[in-house]
Every structure is written in structure tokens, then in C-alpha cells.
Scaffold this active site. Structure first.
Site, PDB file in Angstrom:
ATOM      1  N   HIS A   9       7.799  -0.823   0.164  1.00 35.67           N
ATOM      2  CA  HIS A   9       8.875  -0.253   0.007  1.00 35.67           C
ATOM      3  C   HIS A   9       9.535  -0.090  -1.182  1.00 35.67           C
ATOM      4  O   HIS A   9      10.364   0.678  -1.412  1.00 35.67           O
ATOM      5  CB  HIS A   9       9.721  -0.767   1.183  1.00 35.67           C
ATOM      6  CG  HIS A   9       9.395  -0.286   2.595  1.00 35.67           C
ATOM      7  ND1 HIS A   9      10.378   0.023   3.636  1.00 35.67           N
ATOM      8  CD2 HIS A   9       8.168  -0.288   3.140  1.00 35.67           C
ATOM      9  CE1 HIS A   9       9.674   0.328   4.663  1.00 35.67           C
ATOM     10  NE2 HIS A   9       8.462   0.121   4.271  1.00 35.67           N
ATOM     11  N   HIS A  56      -1.131  -1.693   7.950  1.00 34.33           N
ATOM     12  CA  HIS A  56      -1.010  -1.928   9.183  1.00 34.33           C
ATOM     13  C   HIS A  56      -2.135  -2.970   9.682  1.00 34.33           C
ATOM     14  O   HIS A  56      -2.006  -3.271  10.974  1.00 34.33           O
ATOM     15  CB  HIS A  56      -0.850  -0.863  10.149  1.00 34.33           C
ATOM     16  CG  HIS A  56       0.269   0.231   9.805  1.00 34.33           C
ATOM     17  ND1 HIS A  56       0.683   1.541  10.225  1.00 34.33           N
ATOM     18  CD2 HIS A  56       1.575  -0.047   8.899  1.00 34.33           C
ATOM     19  CE1 HIS A  56       1.697   1.929   9.828  1.00 34.33           C
ATOM     20  NE2 HIS A  56       2.344   1.012   9.162  1.00 34.33           N
TER      21      HIS A  56
END
Length: 721
Positions: A99, A267
Site C-alpha cells: 500500500h 494473496h
């Protein structure tokens, strides 16, 4: 002694101003006034380090091996105040690094990980960054230990990279060299919305067509890094989500294969958190009370750590072994059918139908409990979109290839805004040249500079041609991601040679003259273009009666088409250049606002912007030789005439029907000159006028020339690292 006297507040002796929550700023009082704050960021006063501190020198003395080992140890050193899922902080650290880097967008090069800006608002309090404050706090012991030798910016990206290594991925490498800022980056436009997670329709002309998203934005909603994990506007529909994913990742410089690799690789480890009620979370870090000590989203109502953590609201791990790098993501995605469900926090998510018990991940606190894995709507897009599915199948069938592609994509994600490879520091920085690094070969430095200057001076090219060509070559530099600039002479290559703002016909004519001169003197064309601008400038200085040399540093190289990813340079095309009084078309944004944006990207201060505009006008460098703003009777001479005549009260300034302005003599009523909005803003805006008045003074003609040369040299050498 404290008192509840209601009159106490009114007697407060402290003067409350616009810097606090209680007062109005000048922008609040005069919202249409030109706000120059974008050029005043990161003032020296905000930096706590000494004037002579150089981070790039300091980090070279870092014990790289010791820090790496400490980071590896940190991954499994679970703290009671914020326990690690399955005893491993890898997923959390990867999300923090992701992020941090993932806010980068190619349109203006802003965002990204290179400044450590995730420490400050608004990013530290974005809904998509919930609980990343805990990751940074977990890193504090390492920052405290290694101090000035490692920046927060480097430390956060290192944490994500080491997390992958600790879970079994062979990473592509890591480079140090990111220097921290000490104040929020207010120059970055994150969107016009006034609320978090406002419907994404606000960012699109047509939300069904992701390409219509407002530029320079890349994320689909305010407060998100990429897309809404639950679907477009929170409504699951994988094919629609796939379209948004494709556009968003493209705006972050990723192609389809990189997009699938990053989605799957991100993920493969860690989990989402939504096993609780979001309404129990306290305020974000910027809004939290002082006793929270900079931490936000704290749950003081029910248990809010471990298995009961709430972050995105989605709950579960994507893979069977979330602390291990493997191919489990694709195995589960292709092995099972998936159905829509809702998390305990009420968020949409996908869960497998009839999954085998052994394929379920275990609970983060109790390994005797197995739970369903989950997928987001973006994950489902990886098998529902035909192109993404083809790539996903390739990765599923070739795990080694998947790991290789992901490792390079992760490196690109986390290093995209660091600029050329020459800026990489550290023993694990890869040596390979990558096309997205905009490689440029080293240029010669041992040629006869004075001889080349003499040839240029006798070439027949005008001052305006020499200066304009050099300017156009250098003005593409962006301090946001260190792309563009004169080095490489890419102005002669596609797409830059055909950009409207570069006046292709004039450019072709000038390059046809300069190229054989460069070849004759064994100099690069990149050097020759810059040197030609300097020659023109020195001629204009001499014509003004001064003898101020223009510094020149040789060594630029000439890039080739093979070294140039033409498509990735499209966002660098200027749509306006106030320095040359040019707009590609009329925009909703005022021309002077576009000038500020360009100046900030080039790394200029307000004073440097002012002196450059004034000088460029009298040099006659306006686009297509237009006369706007040429407040001089001696074009091609570097005088302060622009400022003298702009501030002279013998003139009046009258708007014309075509949007331009007439400069009229008060006595005779005769029009003397014409001007654009950009020209007149230097007399209309109080701050800009204060600078203009400095350069209009009789005793500052020499200062004007000297300051112009300094600012010019800064632009010409901005990309020399």
C-alpha cells in the site's frame, strides 16, 4: 488549576489562526486565489536533519546484513499488543509495503513509496490502510536501532520484501535510496470527494467504462489503493471488477501479466480481517485522541486483535498455507466452485463449495480449528475475465514461472518511483537493465566542449530555437518519479518527437542542424541539445551587457528506441507549458494552475518559476512564436523587461473577447503588447507580484540574470544523478 468556567475559553490568551482547527485559512476566505503551497512544500524548516545530512551517503554505511537478519527475526517475534497471524507478521508487512508503493500512478508520477509518505495524512488514515499503523509501530525498534542510516521509506519496503523471502520466495532484489519527507505531500491530488469511499461514479464520466476515470487518479474510490475488493461500488460482479482492475493497474504502470502476478502473489500469503463489527473501531490515526499515541482504529468495546481483528471487513485467508510461498492461490481458485457469502462484519466475499477439510487454512490462534478460505471479487476476476484466466492458467501450470514473474513485478511495484538504476544502493540491487527504468547509456565527457559551442554559435540557429529546443528536451523531468529530462535525448524518438508541444516541424529542423555537429565532435546529441540552449542563453546575456557564464556538465547519453518503452512515455507529454505560454486546448483548470503543477513536478520553487517565465518571455521562446507576454522592445536579450513593464503603472490591462489581454498605454490609449492569463498572474497574485517586483528593481538586473542562469541550470541538470 482546571476550571469549568464557561468564560475561560473566551479569555484564552493564545491567538488562534489558520494553522489550527479553529481559524480560516486564506484559501477559505478567497477560494479562487492562486494557491502557491504546492511550490512551498518540504521547506528546510520542516526537516529535523542537519543541513549537511545526506541520506544517500548515510545509507551506504548501513550494516545491510545485520538489518536484514533483524528484519527476518522480527517476522516471527509476535507481540502481545498486536499478535501476528499464525505467529508470522509477513502478511501485514507485505500489505504495508504494497500500500505504500501502490499509491503510485503514471499520469503524474506522484504517490508511491519513495518518500515514506504513508506516515502522514491522508494516507495514514485511509480506510484501505486500516491497521497499517500497527505495522509501522512494529518496525520502530529497527528504525530506532539503525537510526539515520535507514529511512522509513526504505524500511517499509524492505519489510515487505524480507517478508516474502522469509516465506520462501526468491525475490528479485532490493535497493536502498528512498529519502523520507517530513510533512504530508499536499501536492498530490487524491480526488475531489469529501467523504471516504464515496461511490466510484464520482471519478468516472461513465463508471461502466473505466477508461473515463478522472486523470491523474488510478484508484476507483477515495481512500482505496486499487479497487473495491467487494466489487464495483461494493456490488460483486467479477467481470465489471476485472475492467476496473485492468484500468487501475495500467495507471500504475502494470500490464495484464504483471497484474495477475501481483494479485495472486499478494494473496498467496496473509489474510483479510473482518471477524467483528466495524462500528466498534475507534477513530483513524489523524482523528484519534492524544492518549492513542498515533494509533488508530482501536477497538475499546470488544476484543479487536488476533482472530477478532477488523480491517477490510472481509474475513479469511486466500490459501491453505498463508505463511508459505506456494501455488496454493491458483490451486484453490481452479479446484473449487465459489459462491457469494458475507463475512461476520457484513462484507461480500466468495467462499468455496464443498471444500476438503485439509484444504482449509487453520485459525490464526488455534491450529485445531480450520476455516474456509475466501476470495475477493478481484480474485474471482482472475478466472472470470478471459485474458486474466489465460494468464492464471499459465501460472497454475508453471509455478516456477509464476514465482519469477511475481518477483520482478514486486520489484517494479516497489522501485518504480526511484528513478534510474544509477540511484540504487545496496548489495542486493539487481544489475540488469529493465525497460521501465528508462535506461540511458553513459555519454562521453572528454570531447571539446568549447569547440562544439563554437560550431553551435555559427550554426545559423536563432536564440529562440536553441533555447526552446533545450527547454522542451529538459522540461519533461518529474521529481515525483525521476522520469523524463534531457538525458537520453528522447526528444528525437517516438513519441516525443511528435508531441504537439514540441513543435515537431521546428524540432526536426533544429535537430537536423545539431545532429551532425554532435557527431563531428563525438558528443552525444543529448549533451549537444543542452549545450545549444546554453549557447543561446549566453548570447542573450551578452546582448544585455552582462558576462555570466552558463554552467554545463557533460556526460549525457543517447537512448535508443530499443531502450524506450514508447507507451510508458505518453503520460509525460505536456498538455500545457506556461513557461512557453502554451495550452494544448482549453481546460477546466486555469492555465496558471497548470503552470504551478508543471513547476512543482520539475522541482522548482516559486521564485525559480517566476524568474524562468520572465526570462523565457523576453528570449522569444513562446510556442509558435506568439507574442503574448513579450513585454520588451529587445526580444532575444536577457533583460528584466518583462517585470519592469508588468509592474509599470503607465499601462492598463484590458481583457479581450478571445480570452487574451491588451496592455494599453494610459496616455495614448494605444495597445503596446498582448498577454495571456499566465503573464498577468505574475502581477495579480500578491505572492508572485512580490517576486516580480524584486526582479523589476533597477538594482536587480544583474540578480535577474544570475538567478535565471541558476534556475535554467537546475532544469537542464535535474536528471543527472
Amino acid at each position: 488549576m482546571m476550571t469549568d468556567d464557561s468564560n475561560t475559553a473566551s479569555k484564552c490568551p493564545v491567538m488562534h489562526g489558520g494553522m489550527t482547527a479553529s481559524g480560516k485559512s486564506n484559501t477559505d476566505w478567497w477560494p479562487e486565489s492562486l494557491n502557491l503551497d504546492i511550490l512551498h512544500q518540504h521547506d528546510r524548516k520542516s526537516n529535523p536533519m542537519e543541513d549537511d545530512f545526506n541520506y544517500r551517503d548515510a545509507v551506504k554505511s548501513l550494516d545491510f546484513a545485520a538489518l536484514k537478519q533483524d528484519m527476518l527475526d522480527l517476522m516471527t517475534d509476535s507481540q502481545d499488543w498486536w499478535p501476528a497471524d499464525w505467529g508470522h507478521y509477513g502478511g501485514l508487512m507485505i500489505r504495508m509495503a504494497w500500500h505504500s508503493a501502490g499509491s503510485y500512478r503514471i499520469a503524474d508520477g506522484r504517490g508511491g513509496a519513495a518518500t515514506g509518505n504513508q506516515r502522514f495524512a491522508p494516507l495514514n488514515s485511509w480506510p484501505d490502510n486500516v491497521n497499517l499503523d500497527k505495522a509501522r509501530r512494529l518496525l520502530w525498534p529497527l528504525k530506532k536501532k539503525y537510526g539515520n542510516k535507514v529511512s522509513w521509506a526504505d524500511l517499509m519496503i524492505l519489510a515487505g520484501t524480507i517478508a516474502y523471502e522469509s516465506m520462501g520466495l526468491k525475490t528479485y532484489g532490493f535497493a536502498y535510496g528512498r529519502e523520507d519527507v517530513w510533512h504530508p505531500e499536499k501536492d498530490t491530488y487524491w480526488g475531489a470527494e469529501k467523504e471516504w469511499l464515496a461511490p466510484s461514479d464520482n471519478r468516472y464520466d461513465d463508471v461502466a467504462n473505466p477508461a473515463t476515470m478522472e486523470n491523474p487518479l488510478a484508484a476507483v474510490q477515495m481512500g482505496l489503493i486499487y479497487v473495491n475488493p467487494e466489487g464495483v461500488n461494493g456490488q460483486p460482479e467479477p467481470l465489471k471488477t476485472a475492467a476496473q482492475v485492468r484500468e487501475t493497474f495500467a495507471r500504475m504502470a502494470m500490464n495484464d501479466e504483471e497484474t495477475v502476478a501481483l494479485t495472486a502473489g499478494g494473496h498467496t500469503v496473509g489474510k483479510t480481517h473482518g471477524n467483528g463489527k466495524a462500528e466498534h473501531l475507534g477513530p483513524d490515526p489523524e482523528a484519534a485522541d492524544v492518549h492513542e499515541q498515533g494509533l488508530g482504529w482501536n477497538n475499546h468495546t470488544t476484543r479487536g486483535i488476533g482472530r477478532d481483528t477488523v480491517t477490510s471487513g472481509i474475513e479469511g485467508a486466500w490459501t491453505t498455507h498463508p505463511t508459505k510461498w506456494d501455488n496454493g492461490y491458483f490451486y484453490l481458485l481452479f479446484t473449487y466452485d465459489w459462491q457469494l457469502t458475507k463475512s461476520p462484519a457484513g462484507a461480500w466475499q466468495w467462499e468455496p463449495v464443498d471444500i476438503k477439510e485439509e484444504d482449509k487454512p487453520v485459525d490464526v490462534e488455534d491450529p485445531s480449528i480450520r476455516l474456509n478460505p475466501i476470495m475477493t471479487d478481484a480474485d474471482m476476476a482472475m478466472i472470470k475475465d478471459p485474458k486474466y484466466r489465460e494468464i492464471s492458467e499459465r501460472f497454475y501450470n508453471d509455478p516456477a514461472y509464476f514465482s519469477e514473474v511475481f518477483a520482478k513485478a514486486w520489484f517494479k511495484l516497489t522501485h518504480r518511483d526511484m528513478g534510474p538504476k544509477s540511484r540504487y544502493i545496496g548489495p542486493e540491487a539487481p544489475q540488469e537493465d529493465l525497460i521501465w527504468q528508462d535506461p540511458v547509456p553513459a555519454g562521453a565527457t572528454d570531447y571539446d566542449v568549447d569547440g562544439l559551442k563554437a560550431l553551435i554559435a555559427n550554426s545559423g540557429l536563432s536564440i529562440a530555437e536553441l533555447v526552446s529546443t533545450a527547454w522542451d528536451s529538459a522540461r519533461t523531468f518529474r521529481q515525483s518519479d525521476l522520469r523524463g529530462g534531457a538525458n537520453g535525448a528522447r526528444i528525437r524518438l517516438a513519441p516525443q518527437k511528435d508531441w504537439e508541444g514540441n513543435e515537431p516541424e521546428r524540432l526536426k529542423r533544429v535537430l537536423a542542424v545539431l545532429t551532425p555537429l554532435a557527431e563531428k565532435m563525438s558528443a552525444s546529441l543529448a549533451d549537444t541539445i543542452v549545450l545549444a540552449g546554453n549557447v543561446g542563453l549566453e548570447q542573450a546575456i551578452a546582448a544585455a551587457g552582462f558576462a555570466v557564464p552558463v554552467p554545463f556538465t557533460p556526460g549525457r547519453g543517447d537512448a535508443t528506441d530499443e531502450m524506450t518503452d514508447a507507451d510508458s512515455f505518453a503520460p509525460l507529454e505536456p498538455i500545457a507549458d506556461g513557461f512557453r505560454n502554451w495550452l494544448k486546448q482549453n481546460y477546466a483548470v486555469k492555465p496558471e494552475e497548470l503552470l504551478l503543477d508543471r513547476a512543482q513536478l520539475m522541482g522548482l520553487t516559486a521564485a525559480e518559476m517566476v524568474v524562468l517565465v520572465g526570462g523565457m518571455r523576453v528570449l522569444g521562446t513562446n510556442y509558435s512564436q506568439q507574442s503574448f507576454g513579450m513585454f520588451t522592445d529587445n526580444p532575444g536579450t536577457l533583460t528584466n523587461d518583462f517585470f519592469v513593464n508588468l509592474t509599470d503603472m503607465q499601462f492598463t490591462w484590458k481583457p479581450l473577447n478571445d480570452g487574451s489581454y491588451a496592455i494599453v498605454e494610459r496616455d495614448s490609449g494605444k495597445q503596446k503588447w498582448s498577454a495571456s492569463r499566465i503573464d498577468l498572474v505574475f502581477g495579480a497574485n500578491s505572492i508572485l507580484r512580490s517576486y516580480a517586483e524584486v526582479y523589476a528593481q533597477d538594482d536587480n538586473q544583474q540578480k535577474f540574470v544570475s538567478d535565471f542562469v541558476k534556475a535554467w541550470t537546475k532544469v537542464m541538470e535535474a536528471d543527472l544523478f
